[in-house]
Enzyme design. Structure first.
Site: not given
Ligand code: OAK
Length: 835
Positions: A370, A561-562, A567, A669, A673
């Site tokens: 991710h 978002k975070r 970002k 995501t 939305k």
């Molecule tokens: C959080 C902790 C460790 C590694 C990844 C994440 C994370 O939240 N990544 C996010 O995942 C979403 C779902 O796949 C993506 O849409 C985001 O772009 C990504 O930053």
């Protein structure tokens, strides 16, 4: 189908009936018998609880019949392992999925209560940080909707993601006591508890068949107690289970300490054990090598795998077929220790030999990555890992040694490659690299948007791609239209349904039919009216909660978002300052009025992100009170952005800010939305933005900025942010305004770290993208003046979002990775409702 109930038990109409009188009676009954209250003395929470139980009762038939069907048919099952499930409130979603929203609303009204108020009352289970956790929640919704046998496994954190408060413009974190008033949606299953071992040492021995075996003598044992929540699909009988584990002390340990007369020791031991599931780590996409976090990961993984094995034993299935029975998805590397734990269970507890165990293991797991951010890559200090999991470390050594032999054969004499691919990082202090373990132990590896999957193959996982090209695939993320359209934006959902029927809720591609209404002036008017009404709702909310007046006719420009440097919330801030400067220089400038809304949490230890929040609030203080602005610009930082709040925000946006540095946002995501609620996107060619733009048409998307390739080329060529600062007067003025103390009551030091990071490093290329962003924003302002055209583009965004349903993502996983067929669940009628 055979009834799951003993003959002499009746499912009462009061627990299943769905006509309005029954619902009212059931509600008052629950208020009386569960909350022990009557209306005169009931609090809003009592009413919420009574309603939650009333709705839960109506789920149970489906849930228990689903469980029974799975028990009986023992179908192939998806197990989704995730350290986070960011569920959001249950009540509204369950009402939608049960089809009871309107009748319950009416029932509440008859009793003088407002369903909206009661929905507000629910404390959401914030058991996740952001993208990855919310994705897991969308996926379990879609799995149930598609009638797929599935179980979500995770951690029941006692404290979820912190609540955010803003004091003097700074973020302050408050513990999230979401369980304070009880959780009506979960059922504790103490009878299904399991034990998890930690620490200690291993002993080798020869068993009665003369085979070499290993025994793990742990230092401590902790109990895992499952808490189950039903996850009902939309308009189906399937209600799958989300099983979250809570850590408790084992009696045996208490007992030992008590025997020694060590009362304090016993109690201490208990609280130590229970600490494991106390709190969610609030860092998003950055990892801290904390021992407790590793303990959390192993704890829930071990419980879940033991649970799966136990289930197969109950069903009389041989463990030789574990991989045929379960497809286990690893949601990023957090559950990856599962590869070693399944090996241990098969080798040590069930007597398999290595080859058989490894064959099963590598046919079981699939891994989703991710993020490409290097700081998020998990690696555990070998010393810590070995002292917590001595047996697993040995297993990992063995996996690694066999794996490196394979690499040697495929790439002879490539020592650098061996060093890079080794599961053990030996470049300095030694570490266990979890992504490497995940790649070696899984049969499939996927990224979460096309660009991200390509970049994974080219960069972070390049060696693994060369080694195992057949494992790699892409599954673009999706989101559930049930929560993020039907529940959060009923006005829009009703308008859509009035035109094209309601099939779109399950088949989001059907939204395409809206394009037939593009030329219908009336429809466009109604569509615009809905957006204005929703904006008015948000404006009212902001008026009441923040005492700030915003104009629903202004362009609502939202970034929620975070908070993270990649970002680029601060790029958005530079745009606001630029507009402010333009108006200051020319107070009569004809600008498109805008309301800038921000929402998001910063990781408590991420100083730069917290400074960005402070900057936004400081800009808001100046802009919102400067009479020269004549209310044409407003800036609001929305506190404590969470799922509940997100549901208010997405529907009200005109413009969705998706402005990450290209190549950094794996998918996003929120971008989906916003768009499915009719916002137009201003965005870079990053993550799923690329696919959103392809879907909605480039003329309906505001594109700016460098491409991922240009970003890496620019960096390689030696990027110098000063070149941009010195050659762009508007940019220079915007930055100077920050550094001069203009937004900090004359204090030039406050934002110095942020300004310095931009001028001396600018890792995320804000300065390089600034001009392109500003020009694009000018096009946005221009476009918003032609409201007819804007509405047209907005309708096209909604109509073309079919691809971004999580139902499509889950279908992709099913087809390309899991290969799990759907199973119909029958629910016999136990009683007639008295309709
Ligand atoms: C959080 C902790 C460790 C590694 C990844 C994440 C994370 O939240 N990544 C996010 O995942 C979403 C779902 O796949 C993506 O849409 C985001 O772009 C990504 O930053």
């Amino acid at each position: 189908m055979v009834s799951i109930l003993p003959n002499n038990i009746q499912i009462e109409d009061d627990r299943t009936g769905i006509n309005i009188e029954t619902l009212k009676r059931a509600f008052l009954d629950n208020l009386f018998y569960i909350q022990a209250k009557f209306p005169k003395i009931s609090t809003k929470n009592d009413y919420y609880m009574a309603l939650a139980y009333t709705v839960r009762d109506r789920l149970l038939n489906r849930w228990l019949n689903t469980t029974e069907t799975y028990l009986e048919k023992a179908p192939r099952t998806v197990a989704y392992l995730s350290a986070e499930f960011l569920l959001g409130p249950h009540l509204g979603n369950n009402l939608i999925n049960l089809g009871l929203y309107n009748v319950v609303k009416q029932a509440m009204e008859d009793l003088g209560l407002s369903l909206t108020d009661l929905l507000e009352q629910e404390e959401e289970p914030g058991l996740g940080n952001g993208g990855l956790g919310r994705l897991a929640a969308c996926y379990i919704d879609s799995l149930a909707t598609l009638e797929i046998p599935a179980i979500g496994y995770g951690i029941r954190y006692e404290y979820g993601i912190f609540d955010q408060e803003i004091k003097d413009g700074w973020q302050v974190e408050i513990t999230d006591k979401w369980l304070r008033y009880g959780n009506p949606w979960e059922v504790a299953r103490p009878e299904a508890e399991l034990e998890v071992k930690f620490g200690g040492h291993t002993e080798d021995f020869i068993d009665e068949h003369g085979r070499y075996r290993v025994k793990w003598i742990p230092f401590k044992v902790v109990k895992g107690v499952p808490y189950d929540t039903p996850i009902l699909g939309f308009q189906t009988n399937t209600a799958n289970t989300l099983r979250l584990w809570k850590a408790e002390a084992t009696e045996s340990f208490d007992f030992e300490a008590f025997n020694k007369g060590d009362y304090f020791g016993a109690v201490h031991e208990k609280s130590e054990s229970e600490n494991i599931t106390k709190v969610l780590y609030p860092n998003d996409e950055s990892y801290e090598g904390k021992q407790l976090r590793l303990e959390q990961q192993f704890f829930f993984v071990s419980c879940s795998l033991q649970d799966m094995i136990r289930m197969m034993q109950v069903q009389n299935l041989t463990l030789e077929r574990f991989h045929e029975h379960y497809a286990i998805q690893l949601n990023d590397t957090h559950p990856t220790i599962a590869v070693a734990e399944l090996m241990r269970l098969l080798l040590d507890e069930h007597g398999f030999d290595w080859d058989k165990a490894w064959n099963i293991t590598t046919k079981t797991f699939a891994y989703t990555n991710h993020t490409l951010l290097p700081e998020a890559l998990e690696r555990w200090s070998l010393n810590m890992f070995g002292s917590l999991f001595p047996r697993h470390l040995k297993i990992i050594y063995e996996i690694n040694s066999r794996f490196l032999d394979e690499v040697r054969i495929k790439f002879p004499d490539d020592f650098d490659r061996l060093r890079r691919m080794s599961i053990i990082d030996e470049s300095g202090e030694r570490y266990v690299r979890m992504a490497n373990l995940a790649c070696v132990g899984s049969f499939a590896i996927n990224g979460v948007a096309e660009l991200h999957s390509e970049l994974l193959k080219k960069t972070t996982l390049h060696d693994f791609y060369e080694m195992y090209p057949e494992k790699f695939t892409n599954v673009t993320n999706g989101v559930t239209p049930r929560r993020f359209m039907v529940l959060s934006n009923p006005r829009l959902a009703n308008l859509i349904t009035s035109k094209i029927g309601d099939s779109w809720v399950k088949n989001l591609d059907d939204l395409r039919k809206l394009e037939n209404f593009l030329y219908d002036t009336n429809f466009r008017k109604e569509f615009h009216k809905v957006k204005q009404e929703v904006k008015q709702d948000l404006a009212n909310y902001i008026q009441t909660s923040y005492n700030i007046t915003i104009d629903p006719n202004s362009l609502f420009d939202i970034q929620a978002k975070r908070i993270h440097e990649y970002k680029r919330q601060h790029l958005n801030a530079l745009h606001i300052i630029t507009l402010y400067n333009r108006i200051k220089a020319n107070p009569n400038l004809d600008v498109t009025p805008r309301t800038f809304l921000f929402g998001g949490k910063a990781a408590p230890g991420y100083y730069m992100a917290k400074l960005i929040i402070k900057l936004i609030n400081s800009i808001a203080d100046v802009v919102n009170t400067d009479p020269d602005m004549r209310d044409r610009l407003k800036v609001v930082f929305l506190t404590d952005y969470n799922v509940k709040f997100a549901q208010r925000v997405y529907p009200a946006a005109d413009l969705s800010e998706q402005i990450s540095t290209a190549g950094k946002e794996a998918s996003g995501t929120g971008n989906m939305k916003f768009s499915m609620n009719g916002a137009l996107t201003i965005g870079t060619l990053d993550g799923a933005n690329i696919e959103i733009r392809e879907a909605v048409g480039e003329e309906n998307f505001f594109l700016f900025g460098l491409t991922a390739q240009e970003v890496s080329q620019k960096k390689a060529a030696g990027y110098n942010p000063w070149d941009y600062y010195n050659s762009n007067p508007e940019l220079k003025l915007a930055i100077d305004r920050i550094s001069s103390g203009f937004f900090s009551h004359g204090d030039p030091n406050l934002f110095k770290p942020l300004v310095d990071s931009l001028l001396y490093r600018d890792d995320y290329l804000l300065l390089a993208d600034y001009q392109s962003y500003i020009e694009c924003q000018d096009r946005v302002s221009q476009a918003y003046r032609d409201r007819e055209k804007w509405v047209w583009m907005s309708i096209l965004n909604v109509a073309r979002m079919g691809k971004f349903s999580s139902d499509r993502s889950i279908s992709d996983y099913l087809k390309n990775i899991w290969k799990v067929p759907s199973v119909k669940v029958d629910v016999p009628e136990y009683s007639q409702s008295n309709d």
